[in-house]
Scaffold this active site. Structure first.
Site, PDB file in Angstrom:
ATOM      1  CG  ASP A 142     -34.481   4.201  -7.377  1.00  0.00           C
ATOM      2  OD1 ASP A 142     -34.388   4.246  -6.136  1.00  0.00           O
ATOM      3  OD2 ASP A 142     -33.508   4.336  -8.133  1.00  0.00           O
ATOM      4  CG  MET A 186     -31.645   6.493  -1.399  1.00  0.00           C
ATOM      5  SD  MET A 186     -31.043   4.791  -1.328  1.00  0.00           S
ATOM      6  CE  MET A 186     -29.309   5.070  -0.978  1.00  0.00           C
ATOM      7  N   GLY A 187     -34.114   7.622  -4.505  1.00  0.00           N
ATOM      8  CA  GLY A 187     -34.994   7.448  -5.663  1.00  0.00           C
ATOM      9  C   GLY A 187     -34.446   8.033  -6.951  1.00  0.00           C
TER      10      GLY A 187
HETATM   11  O1  F6P Z   1     -30.896   2.085  -7.696  1.00  0.00           O
HETATM   12  C1  F6P Z   1     -31.382   2.194  -6.439  1.00  0.00           C
HETATM   13  C2  F6P Z   1     -30.593   3.140  -5.563  1.00  0.00           C
HETATM   14  O2  F6P Z   1     -30.761   2.677  -4.235  1.00  0.00           O
HETATM   15  C3  F6P Z   1     -30.997   4.609  -5.699  1.00  0.00           C
HETATM   16  O3  F6P Z   1     -32.145   4.905  -4.960  1.00  0.00           O
HETATM   17  C4  F6P Z   1     -29.767   5.289  -5.176  1.00  0.00           C
HETATM   18  O4  F6P Z   1     -29.644   6.617  -5.680  1.00  0.00           O
HETATM   19  C5  F6P Z   1     -28.673   4.434  -5.718  1.00  0.00           C
HETATM   20  O5  F6P Z   1     -29.217   3.138  -5.858  1.00  0.00           O
HETATM   21  C6  F6P Z   1     -27.478   4.379  -4.826  1.00  0.00           C
HETATM   22  O6  F6P Z   1     -26.463   3.671  -5.435  1.00  0.00           O
HETATM   23  P1  F6P Z   1     -25.310   2.880  -4.654  1.00  0.00           P
HETATM   24  O7  F6P Z   1     -25.839   1.537  -4.319  1.00  0.00           O
HETATM   25  O8  F6P Z   1     -24.236   2.774  -5.665  1.00  0.00           O
HETATM   26  O9  F6P Z   1     -24.950   3.678  -3.458  1.00  0.00           O
END
Ligand code: F6P
Length: 400
Positions: A142, A186-187
């Site tokens: 992120d 994502m982000g």
């Molecule tokens: O923290 C990084 C991240 O990859 C974000 O970009 C994304 O929204 C989140 O983690 C996703 O979380 P999880 O790994 O729980 O699916």
């Protein structure tokens, strides 16, 4: 001296390079004897689930493979430590485990939530007069950690996003008809990764024509107008959208149960926008959610990113040996061209639970695109490639 290392939060392509950096540097240090890996982040310390990495990492080949292995080789967690003043139960378990294995330093590779853990542990143990040290090592695709120019993991994710966007542009451009492609990136609440698609312009590629970030002010009606306007100029409209944007109509993003830090599990905004374009404009439209591919596609990782990730791990060991605790390693950019960085340390509590939004100055006035000024920031981070180690043509991964 014995040490322990753990990985936490969302995985990246570079988080294992930081693990390799800690272990490789620790093996070089005469003072350090045992190097433990904690399974599933801090939960491994709480439950005494450790692995002795001295027995696992045997030679340079092991390190080279670990560096090329995506995701968190030790497993991860999204565990939030309570305030020790109201609930010290997990702290007592952590104390017990550290004592049992004579662990003097704990390294935590993670994002802003993990720095919350580092800061809390440092405060608790120093209040108790303990000498155990806690060091944070940054990571997140992120790129939203404050106090550091960028975060390991981001460069590789950006390289994947840019490369894939470029390939999607090729695919979308084959028919002689009006079409819209929406790429969801994502982000969370920070738009750095979606914004990185602006770097395609460095190669003369003037797409995506629209980039929407959580830092912008997304309005469905303006979105429709933007798309119509772009379609009036060109057949193919490519849109990069950050997963964290919010719609201003009553169709809220569908999210699942929040994690321990209260973060919603995002995903699906691209599909929602696709449906809006379908209903309101009616041209050919598709959406692609890059999803976890953008954080685990190690086959085209950025060499710069992996090298820096390893270096922050090594720097963390050096900091610990110089007596530091409660700090996170930071990367300071000295120069864009030639690219040069320096490594420093900052109090982990400054980073904990904080988010660095994408620079407002790099957003255009309508907040539907990123200015060329940002390109120079992104380019050095995606520079270079790493050759994969393969078997039967398939990249090999390291298992702990
Ligand atoms: O923290 C990084 C991240 O990859 C974000 O970009 C994304 O929204 C989140 O983690 C996703 O979380 P999880 O790994 O729980 O699916």
């Amino acid at each position: 001296m014995n040490i322990a290392v753990a990985q936490s939060g969302g995985p990246t392509c570079a988080i294992n390079a930081s693990l390799a950096g800690v272990v490789r540097q620790a093996f070089k240090e005469e003072k350090i004897e045992k190097v433990f890996g904690s399974r599933n982040g801090i939960e491994g310390i709480i439950c005494d689930n450790l692995v002795l990495l001295n027995d696992v990492m045997k030679n340079d080949g092991d390190f080279e493979l670990l560096i090329r292995t995506p995701s968190s080789a030790l497993g991860s967690c999204r565990y939030k430590l309570p305030d020790y003043r109201t609930d010290d139960a997990p702290y007592l378990k952590i104390e017990e485990c550290l004592k049992k294995h004579s662990i003097d330093v704990f390294f935590y590779i993670g994002g802003n939530d993990s720095m919350d853990t580092v800061a809390k542990l440092d405060e608790y143990f120093s209040k108790k007069g303990s000498d155990v040290r806690f060091i944070g090592i940054p990571k997140t695709i992120d790129n939203d950690l404050v106090e550091t120019d960028h975060t390991p993991g981001f460069g590789s994710a950006a390289k994947y996003v840019l490369t894939t966007t470029n390939e999607i542009i090729r695919d979308t451009s084959v028919y002689d008809l009006k079409s819209v492609m929406i790429i969801e990136i994502m982000g969370r609440q920070a738009g750095w990764l979606a914004a990185s698609t602006v770097a395609l312009r460095a190669n003369g590629i003037n797409k995506p024509q629209l980039i929407y970030l959580p830092e912008g002010d997304f309005k469905v009606e303006s979105f429709i107008e933007d798309v119509k306007h772009e379609l009036s100029k060109e057949n193919v409209v490519i849109i990069a959208v950050s997963e964290g944007i919010e719609l201003d109509d009553d169709t809220a993003q569908v999210t699942s149960r929040p994690d321990g830090f209260g973060h919603k599990n995002l995903g699906g905004i691209g599909k929602q926008l696709e449906n809006i374009v379908k209903d309101r404009i009616g041209c050919k439209v598709r959406s692609v959610e890059l999803n976890v591919l953008q954080r685990c596609a190690s086959h085209f990782a950025s060499r710069t990113d992996l090298e820096e990730a390893e270096e922050v791990g090594a720097q963390a060991v050096k900091q610990a040996l110089s007596g530091a605790s409660g700090v996170m390693i930071t990367i300071e950019r000295i120069n864009d061209k030639p690219y040069k960085v320096d490594y420093k340390a900052v109090e982990a509590k400054k980073v904990a639970n904080n988010e660095k939004p994408f620079c407002k100055e790099w957003l255009n006035e309508k907040k539907n695109n990123v200015l060329d000024d940002a390109i120079g920031y992104f380019l050095p981070l995606i520079e270079g490639e790493v050759t994969m180690i393969t078997e039967n043509g398939i990249p090999l991964h390291f298992e702990i």
